[in-house]
Design a protein around this motif. Sequence first.
Motif, mmCIF file in Angstrom:
data_model
loop_
_atom_site.group_PDB
_atom_site.id
_atom_site.type_symbol
_atom_site.label_atom_id
_atom_site.label_comp_id
_atom_site.label_asym_id
_atom_site.label_seq_id
_atom_site.Cartn_x
_atom_site.Cartn_y
_atom_site.Cartn_z
ATOM 1 N N UNK A 246 0.803 -1.226 0.000
ATOM 2 C CA UNK A 246 0.000 0.000 0.000
ATOM 3 C C UNK A 246 0.830 1.267 0.000
ATOM 4 N N UNK A 247 2.111 1.149 -0.304
ATOM 5 C CA UNK A 247 3.004 2.318 -0.335
ATOM 6 C C UNK A 247 3.225 2.766 -1.780
ATOM 7 N N UNK A 248 3.700 3.989 -1.942
ATOM 8 C CA UNK A 248 4.098 4.464 -3.261
ATOM 9 C C UNK A 248 5.568 4.137 -3.488
ATOM 10 N N UNK A 249 5.936 4.127 -4.758
ATOM 11 C CA UNK A 249 7.322 3.842 -5.138
ATOM 12 C C UNK A 249 7.913 5.105 -5.733
ATOM 13 N N UNK A 250 8.923 5.647 -5.080
ATOM 14 C CA UNK A 250 9.571 6.881 -5.518
ATOM 15 C C UNK A 250 10.988 6.541 -5.972
ATOM 16 N N UNK A 251 11.338 6.918 -7.178
ATOM 17 C CA UNK A 251 12.664 6.579 -7.722
ATOM 18 C C UNK A 251 13.398 7.859 -8.131
ATOM 19 N N UNK A 252 14.575 8.034 -7.564
ATOM 20 C CA UNK A 252 15.455 9.113 -7.982
ATOM 21 C C UNK A 252 16.328 8.611 -9.117
ATOM 22 N N UNK A 253 16.402 9.356 -10.204
ATOM 23 C CA UNK A 253 17.197 8.864 -11.335
ATOM 24 C C UNK A 253 18.023 9.990 -11.942
ATOM 25 N N UNK A 254 19.112 9.588 -12.584
ATOM 26 C CA UNK A 254 19.938 10.506 -13.358
ATOM 27 C C UNK A 254 19.330 10.580 -14.752
ATOM 28 N N UNK A 255 18.791 11.734 -15.167
ATOM 29 C CA UNK A 255 18.095 11.779 -16.464
ATOM 30 C C UNK A 255 18.995 11.502 -17.655
ATOM 31 N N UNK A 256 20.317 11.663 -17.475
ATOM 32 C CA UNK A 256 21.220 11.418 -18.602
ATOM 33 C C UNK A 256 21.333 9.932 -18.933
ATOM 34 N N UNK A 257 20.871 9.078 -18.007
ATOM 35 C CA UNK A 257 20.913 7.631 -18.268
ATOM 36 C C UNK A 257 19.787 7.181 -19.190
#
Length: 461
Positions: A246-257
């Motif tokens: 029941x949790x959300x999934x938050x992903x930090x990403x490098x946009x250059x990838x």
Amino acid sequence: MTSSQAQPPAHPYIPNTVPAVRQAMLDEIGAASVEEFYADIPDAIRLHRPLDLPAPLTSEAELGRHMEELLARNTSTRQALSFLGSGCYQHHVPAVVDEIVNRGEFLTAYAGEPYEDHGRFQALWEYQSMMAELLDVEVVNVPVYDGFQAAGTALRMAGRITGRRRLVVATATDADKLSRIRDYVRPDHDVSVVPVDRETGRADLDAVRELLARGDTAAVYAESPSAAGLVDESLPELAELAHAAGALYVVGCNPLTLGVLAPPSSYGADIACGDIQPLGIHQSFGGGNAGFIATRDEERLVAEFPSRLFGLVPTTVDGEYGFGDVAYERTSFARREEGKEWVGTAAALHGIGAGVYLALMGPQGMREIGETILALTAYARRRLAHVPCVDVPFGEALHFADFTVRYSGARTAAEIRAGLKERGIFGGVPTGEREAVYCVTEVHTKADIDRLATTLEEIVK
């Protein structure tokens, strides 16, 4: 000394320093003194004395010379061979990016207002559109301060949506970034960090699952790549675990990838966030940063963006379109002290720069630069693995730009970093007593990496 002489002087240029004006403002808000505003700052780090400043400079020419002398002490990453990364990367910035962001129409950090900045709104809308295409989502905000703040805000959004308190960090995250996240969410959330597997560098799924079983988690946070540069194959499984709880999934990403790696939305991320510094923004001695937040076009997600979103709408003239705020009443700019979250000055100029960069690169350019960095990272890991007393962990796991090394000799990571600096090389940011992170990008050559390896052979013993 008379009572009037004891009053603090009014500054000629700083507003509201006339004692009577200041007192009226304090009376209005019910504060006894300005000191009450600083109550949250620990006394141990308060200065309790005036700043030790040099004598005032009396002319613009003197000030200019003084500043030039101070700036000359710096050595930029363009003057030395630099392998510094960890969130602020050395990339080539095409000249046209600087040409456009330095135009007078754009040269401010502020996003502007619709009645005076229609062109800036259009430029930011185009930035948002290209970022949305890159991230495969529908909604991207006008940039906030940096990726650290974007992560903190994204997690607070998840907390408001779920009404839960716990935030679970599942992949390796930079210590400074983690500190900023903790500070940002502290009033409403507890952060639980799950250490990654030391042998593989990947998320410990069993430990994450155990935490989620408590039923109080608002979000699982992961990074792609992680702070160690590793692309964790467990990222989709983390999404499944989060959603099942029941949790959300938050992903930090490098946009250059994202020219070579799948966007977070494709493996279940509800909110993606990160820093656009790799997209045509100079390192600026660690200060060239701006954050993005991205989601699907779902009301429950969009309603929790505290920052500005620009949209495109038709006008009363056929074929004519205008650019303006979307749901402005949701923002802290409109709600002021009643806002869900405070969001201050934007980093809009960096957004325009990133938009120019993306337009220049196009899909083919993003793919080529991604492939180049992947290849150079792999070469650097193989090359340094042959240096005596240097171990490059995590086997054949895919890495992008950053990667970890461990030293088995007598010298510490801090001593080795200092030794490199003495030889004109920046790099090896310590992440432990005998562990450090290096970084390569498209600006490096194999000869640069060979020089790093040869120099390490001299130092690491």
